[in-house]
Design a protein around this motif. Structure first.
Motif, PDB file in Angstrom:
ATOM      1  N   ASN A  47      -6.982  14.992  -1.469  1.00 47.79           N
ATOM      2  CA  ASN A  47      -6.986  13.561  -1.155  1.00 47.79           C
ATOM      3  C   ASN A  47      -6.474  12.793  -2.367  1.00 47.79           C
ATOM      4  O   ASN A  47      -6.965  12.961  -3.471  1.00 47.79           O
ATOM      5  CB  ASN A  47      -8.398  13.102  -0.797  1.00 47.79           C
ATOM      6  CG  ASN A  47      -8.873  13.710   0.499  1.00 47.79           C
ATOM      7  OD1 ASN A  47      -8.182  13.648   1.494  1.00 47.79           O
ATOM      8  ND2 ASN A  47     -10.039  14.320   0.484  1.00 47.79           N
ATOM      9  N   PRO A  55      -5.391   5.687   0.860  1.00 50.05           N
ATOM     10  CA  PRO A  55      -5.665   7.126   0.810  1.00 50.05           C
ATOM     11  C   PRO A  55      -4.611   7.921   1.581  1.00 50.05           C
ATOM     12  O   PRO A  55      -4.161   7.505   2.649  1.00 50.05           O
ATOM     13  CB  PRO A  55      -7.041   7.254   1.469  1.00 50.05           C
ATOM     14  CG  PRO A  55      -7.207   6.021   2.294  1.00 50.05           C
ATOM     15  CD  PRO A  55      -6.368   4.956   1.651  1.00 50.05           C
ATOM     16  N   LYS A  57      -3.303  12.309   2.238  1.00 51.35           N
ATOM     17  CA  LYS A  57      -3.556  13.734   2.039  1.00 51.35           C
ATOM     18  C   LYS A  57      -2.252  14.345   1.548  1.00 51.35           C
ATOM     19  O   LYS A  57      -1.201  14.145   2.137  1.00 51.35           O
ATOM     20  CB  LYS A  57      -3.995  14.376   3.354  1.00 51.35           C
ATOM     21  CG  LYS A  57      -4.362  15.828   3.265  1.00 51.35           C
ATOM     22  CD  LYS A  57      -5.648  16.068   2.543  1.00 51.35           C
ATOM     23  CE  LYS A  57      -6.799  16.125   3.507  1.00 51.35           C
ATOM     24  NZ  LYS A  57      -8.045  16.523   2.885  1.00 51.35           N
TER      25      LYS A  57
END
Length: 75
Positions: A47, A55, A57
């Protein structure tokens, strides 16, 4: 205790920013670095935050990592 951000720098110059302001962020970073330093092949999903603070990934191959800069921790 508060923590800032950590930066993973890849060999191609890409910088991946990790928010270490929460326990989960610093724990994830420590696990990533432990595996990276062990020389294990493969990669991990981690993350991160994009330049706007959102945010995301990110998939990182361990062999692509040049260095990891940890934040200074203050209390």
């Amino acid at each position: 205790m508060s923590a800032g951000i950590a930066v993973i720098t890849l060999h191609n110059g890409t910088r991946i920013t990790i928010d270490c302001g929460m326990v989960e962020g610093i724990d994830e970073l420590i696990r990533f670095v432990d595996v990276w330093q062990s020389g294990r092949r493969g990669g991990a999903d981690i993350n991160a935050i994009d330049p706007n603070g959102n945010p995301v990934k990110v998939s990182i191959e361990y062999r692509d990592v040049l260095r990891v800069d940890f934040p200074e921790v203050t209390s």
